[in-house]
Design an enzyme around this catalytic site. Structure first.
Site, PDB file in Angstrom:
ATOM      1  N   LYS A  33       2.486  -9.145   1.480  1.00 48.27           N
ATOM      2  CA  LYS A  33       2.320  -9.595   0.094  1.00 48.27           C
ATOM      3  C   LYS A  33       3.429  -9.069  -0.825  1.00 48.27           C
ATOM      4  O   LYS A  33       4.030  -9.836  -1.588  1.00 48.27           O
ATOM      5  CB  LYS A  33       0.952  -9.133  -0.408  1.00 48.27           C
ATOM      6  CG  LYS A  33       0.744  -9.193  -1.909  1.00 48.27           C
ATOM      7  CD  LYS A  33      -0.627  -8.700  -2.282  1.00 48.27           C
ATOM      8  CE  LYS A  33      -0.788  -7.214  -2.080  1.00 48.27           C
ATOM      9  NZ  LYS A  33      -0.048  -6.416  -3.105  1.00 48.27           N
ATOM     10  N   THR A  34       3.691  -7.775  -0.764  1.00 43.57           N
ATOM     11  CA  THR A  34       4.680  -7.180  -1.671  1.00 43.57           C
ATOM     12  C   THR A  34       6.071  -7.752  -1.410  1.00 43.57           C
ATOM     13  O   THR A  34       6.834  -8.016  -2.340  1.00 43.57           O
ATOM     14  CB  THR A  34       4.697  -5.649  -1.512  1.00 43.57           C
ATOM     15  OG1 THR A  34       3.379  -5.147  -1.721  1.00 43.57           O
ATOM     16  CG2 THR A  34       5.636  -5.010  -2.516  1.00 43.57           C
ATOM     17  N   ASP A 225       0.124  -9.461  -9.541  1.00 42.34           N
ATOM     18  CA  ASP A 225      -0.223  -8.880  -8.247  1.00 42.34           C
ATOM     19  C   ASP A 225      -1.710  -8.517  -8.237  1.00 42.34           C
ATOM     20  O   ASP A 225      -2.281  -8.194  -9.281  1.00 42.34           O
ATOM     21  CB  ASP A 225       0.633  -7.631  -8.021  1.00 42.34           C
ATOM     22  CG  ASP A 225       0.527  -7.092  -6.605  1.00 42.34           C
ATOM     23  OD1 ASP A 225       0.070  -7.834  -5.712  1.00 42.34           O
ATOM     24  OD2 ASP A 225       0.907  -5.925  -6.388  1.00 42.34           O
ATOM     25  N   GLU A 226      -2.324  -8.554  -7.068  1.00 41.77           N
ATOM     26  CA  GLU A 226      -3.742  -8.171  -6.895  1.00 41.77           C
ATOM     27  C   GLU A 226      -4.633  -8.916  -7.899  1.00 41.77           C
ATOM     28  O   GLU A 226      -5.461  -8.315  -8.592  1.00 41.77           O
ATOM     29  CB  GLU A 226      -3.922  -6.649  -7.049  1.00 41.77           C
ATOM     30  CG  GLU A 226      -3.084  -5.808  -6.111  1.00 41.77           C
ATOM     31  CD  GLU A 226      -3.601  -5.798  -4.674  1.00 41.77           C
ATOM     32  OE1 GLU A 226      -4.508  -6.601  -4.360  1.00 41.77           O
ATOM     33  OE2 GLU A 226      -3.087  -5.016  -3.864  1.00 41.77           O
ATOM     34  N   GLN A 256     -10.588  -9.101  -0.486  1.00 39.43           N
ATOM     35  CA  GLN A 256     -10.390  -7.685  -0.800  1.00 39.43           C
ATOM     36  C   GLN A 256     -10.757  -7.363  -2.250  1.00 39.43           C
ATOM     37  O   GLN A 256     -10.287  -6.382  -2.820  1.00 39.43           O
ATOM     38  CB  GLN A 256      -8.951  -7.272  -0.508  1.00 39.43           C
ATOM     39  CG  GLN A 256      -8.571  -7.406   0.962  1.00 39.43           C
ATOM     40  CD  GLN A 256      -7.191  -6.859   1.260  1.00 39.43           C
ATOM     41  OE1 GLN A 256      -6.946  -5.653   1.196  1.00 39.43           O
ATOM     42  NE2 GLN A 256      -6.265  -7.751   1.592  1.00 39.43           N
ATOM     43  N   ARG A 611      -7.825  -1.796   7.731  1.00 41.33           N
ATOM     44  CA  ARG A 611      -6.920  -0.642   7.579  1.00 41.33           C
ATOM     45  C   ARG A 611      -6.379  -0.213   8.938  1.00 41.33           C
ATOM     46  O   ARG A 611      -5.388   0.507   9.021  1.00 41.33           O
ATOM     47  CB  ARG A 611      -7.634   0.561   6.952  1.00 41.33           C
ATOM     48  CG  ARG A 611      -8.211   0.388   5.538  1.00 41.33           C
ATOM     49  CD  ARG A 611      -7.254  -0.224   4.578  1.00 41.33           C
ATOM     50  NE  ARG A 611      -7.437  -1.681   4.522  1.00 41.33           N
ATOM     51  CZ  ARG A 611      -6.563  -2.520   4.018  1.00 41.33           C
ATOM     52  NH1 ARG A 611      -5.413  -2.089   3.553  1.00 41.33           N
ATOM     53  NH2 ARG A 611      -6.786  -3.819   3.994  1.00 41.33           N
TER      54      ARG A 611
END
Length: 761
Positions: A33-34, A225-226, A256, A611
């Site tokens: 994503k980043t 973002d997010e 998420q 994770r």
């Protein structure tokens, strides 16, 4: 093709190269994503978009700094420094510095942090002559914060029937008055709190068309973002800023969305396609982090949510190991299982400590894992939390217990003498200290000796009498009975229970967990089923040896990480333990009766699963102490949603005894708890004559404990023959007093642990 586009997969490239119009990038866990977000900004600038016209909003300063650095590196110039990249609060604070005068604030307004805000609220409560134990500043602050993030001003708050009913139900009918006075006081002080940076930004854009036009023209391209973590205020501001050009890009993952308790709403991302025409939706489904097995489990679990954007994570990584499912007998067994498994993996696969993380639903669960890791000399670090025995509420409670055992303990005495508040303030405490120094006596003697005057009062006398009354219990009651009385009669537990903020609930849970650990200490027998000395002094000695263990404070130290699942979002580890997977714990009992809440719990489990890079353990305990009682647990419903073909249940036990005894780790669950007897008791044991060991009968087979009753003759493998003289406790945990005669005397034995044969009735 430009070099900065190299290495992008097909979907990532499509997301980067889209320039004009609204776009939603649904970025699955571990999908880069980043990288996509920063490369997209670089691509916009490389295609002629001025850096001053780009606004990128994040949730952390670290993410903002990383984005700027990556863009600058991709373009090979310093133009990225002109970007408006930052957190919602930092960017809006910068804007408000220019336009605050339009709202009646000075442009150099002060920004109050949480402590400043709570201090003002505390002053308002005092001015209104309200009980600050009931109108707690932390609770009120959270209530006001939630209102502002929902764009509810004091006038709307007062007129909202549902809100007023909630306040009346909690017996806090004056919250609207406090909210109004708080807003007026901040305004008069020329100050804004963190939530005002959002709230006032919204007011600026809605009430001042010139400001709205200015910033709509300035920010022609907006990236968030997010996006799944945005709240009502953030959503409304973004909608207004992007209304003119609609060049708005949101990046996030509905699966998420786990921060509803902070005001975030998953609906913001779910309804994005309804907010704009011709929305381009790109799903990043290739995962670069985990094995395919872990992703298959994650996909299946999250697929049970009805309210979601469908996606299917996949990877070119190896298929990987199956998920290890372990059932243990108690939460302490769970802690030992995790510690032993870490040691085993280190020996077999050469993992470092920092390759492991233990994820739990609530901070209160950390205790059993901390204790087990310390006993195994495995370094660990709590992330986003304080070590269990170092938490203020736990230290406050332990201070009471230590003073009861040793009233001369001045440090702990000063800690509790006015907590909860009982009218013995700092001035009074200072006078007592001065008087004690003058007479060269202890703090306790100064307040408890009737011949010493000048510092004693009705409040100190009441405190002394309370401590003495607890002291009389030491010889007659076990550690738990004394601790329970302390929690009840000091008002400490009630004080924590009345604070319904997120932090207050966590503090209350921590004290309950402390009581649970004391209860378990008093009821846990040794390997023969015999209950050992369970005094308060013995318990305090045991935990002191644990809490005195030194821990490495280095952030980069090679240490196992312990954290809540919420704190783990955005992180990854080779080996992950998701623990406490039981109904009413994970999912939380508070989420059981609402689909939206239950689906958020499932998203939280999804975050925990994703994770893991290589290995994943899921554990749960058959029984766990809650509120002083041993509660039998059902496995979490989420465990049943994991595909059976992906589970390795080698470690899953049968019946109530934990893992099967023919497994490599089966012996872990037959080991007794580590015991730390006092030196005197140890010396007495060594000096005592040793009775001759009993040899069990040739036909010895243990009988069902539920069939045993008072008056029965039984045989014990170690103590020999005896008679059951009394029974106590509930059917699931009966304790028998058994008279074994002159050699062994009367022993208290937990029937479920001991192996006894019925000889006669």
């Amino acid at each position: 093709m430009q070099n900065y586009l190299a290495g992008l997969n097909e979907q990532q490239l499509a997301a980067v190269q889209h320039i004009n119009g609204p776009i939603m990038i649904v970025a699955g866990a571990g999908s880069g994503k980043t990288k996509v977000l920063t490369t997209r900004i670089a691509h916009l600038m490389n295609n002629g978009v001025d850096a001053f016209n780009i606004l990128a909003l994040t949730f952390t300063n670290k993410a903002a700094a990383e984005m700027k650095e990556r863009v600058e590196k991709a373009l090979g110039n310093t133009e990225a420094r002109n970007l408006y990249i930052g957190t919602f609060h930092s960017v809006f604070a910068k804007i408000l510095r220019s336009d605050a005068h339009k709202l009646g604030y000075p442009n150099n307004f002060t920004i109050y942090d949480t402590d400043d805000a709570k201090s003002i609220i505390k002053g308002i409560v005092k001015d209104m002559n309200l009980d600050d134990k009931h109108y707690k500043p932390s609770f009120i602050y959270n209530r006001i914060s939630a209102a502002k993030n929902g764009l509810i001003n004091p006038a709307t708050y007062r007129l909202d029937t549902y809100i007023q009913q909630e306040d009346a139900k909690s017996n806090r009918p004056l919250l609207a008055d406090i909210y109004e006075m708080y807003v007026k006081k901040c305004f008069r002080n020329g100050a804004m709190d963190f939530d005002d940076l959002l709230f006032n930004m919204h007011i600026l854009l809605t009430q001042h068309p010139d400001a709205l036009a200015k910033y709509q023209g300035r920010f022609k391209y907006i990236l968030i973002d997010e996006y799944q973590d945005t709240n009502t205020a953030q959503y409304a501001i973004i909608k207004m800023l992007g209304a003119r050009n609609e060049n708005i890009c949101v990046v996030g993952d509905d699966a998420q969305s786990i921060y509803s308790f902070r005001g975030a709403t998953v609906q913001n991302i779910l309804q994005f396609q309804d907010d704009y025409d011709d929305v381009v939706v790109i799903k990043l489904e290739q995962n670069y982090r985990s094995t395919q097995t872990i992703l298959d489990v994650a996909n299946t679990v999250i697929g049970n949510n009805k309210n979601q954007i469908p996606k299917q994570l996949w990877t070119s990584n190896a298929e990987g190991e199956k998920i290890l499912l372990a059932r243990t007998m108690t939460d302490n067994d769970e802690g030992r299982f995790v510690a032993d498994s870490i040691k085993e993996q280190q020996m077999r696969n050469h993992y470092a400590n920092k390759d492991f993380v233990v994820l739990y639903r609530t901070n209160a669960q950390s205790r059993s894992f901390e204790e087990s890791l310390r006993r195994m000399n495995i370094p660990y670090k709590l992330v986003g939390g304080t070590s269990f025995y170092q938490r203020k509420e736990v230290k406050d409670f332990l201070a009471y217990l230590r003073v009861i055992v040793n009233p001369q303990d001045e440090e702990n005495l000063k800690r509790i003498i006015n907590y909860p508040a009982r009218g013995i303030g700092k001035t009074s405490i200072d006078r007592i200290i001065v008087r004690a120094n003058q007479l060269d006596v202890s703090f306790w003697e100064t307040i408890s000796n009737p011949d010493i005057d000048g510092v004693r009062s009705s409040q100190t006398d009441a405190f002394v009498n309370m401590i003495k009354s607890f002291g009389t219990m030491l010889q007659k009651q076990n550690a738990y009975d004394v601790a329970f009385a302390v929690g009840k009669h000091t008002g400490l537990v009630a004080d924590l229970y009345n604070d319904k903020s997120v932090e207050g609930i966590a503090r209350y849970e921590n004290v309950q967990e402390l009581l649970n650990s004391i209860k378990e200490f008093t009821e846990t027998p040794d390997e023969e089923g015999e209950l050992q000395e369970k005094t308060l002094g013995t318990y305090l000695q045991q935990i002191t040896l644990l809490t005195d263990a030194d821990q490495d404070k280095d952030e980069n130290a090679d240490a196992v990480k312990l954290m809540t699942v919420h704190a783990a979002k955005g992180l990854e580890f080779p080996c992950v333990f998701v623990v406490g997977m039981e109904e009413n714990l994970f999912p939380s009992a508070m989420s059981m009766y609402d689909r939206a809440d239950l689906e958020e719990e499932r998203r939280l489990f999804y975050v925990a699963i994703t994770r893991a890079k290589a290995r994943l353990w899921i554990t749960f305990a058959n029984s766990r102490y809650r509120f002083g009682s041993l509660v039998q647990n059902d496995p979490s419903r989420f465990i049943k949603e994991i595909p059976a073909n992906h589970i390795d249940n080698t470690f899953t036990g049968t019946g109530n005894r934990g893992p099967a005894q023919n497994t490599p780790t089966g012996n872990l669950f037959n080991q007794s708890l580590d015991k730390l007897p006092s030196l005197k008791k140890l010396a007495d044991k060594l000096a005592a004559p040793k009775p001759q060991a009993h040899t069990p009968s040739a036909d010895f087979v243990s009988d069902d404990a539920s069939a045993m009753d008072v008056g029965m003759q039984i045989e014990h493998q170690k103590f020999g023959f005896g008679i059951i003289t009394s029974l106590e406790g509930n059917p699931a945990n009966r304790i028998a007093s058994i008279d074994f005669g002159a050699v062994h005397g009367v022993k208290k034995i937990m029937l479920n642990f001991a192996k006894l044969r019925i000889v006669g009735k």
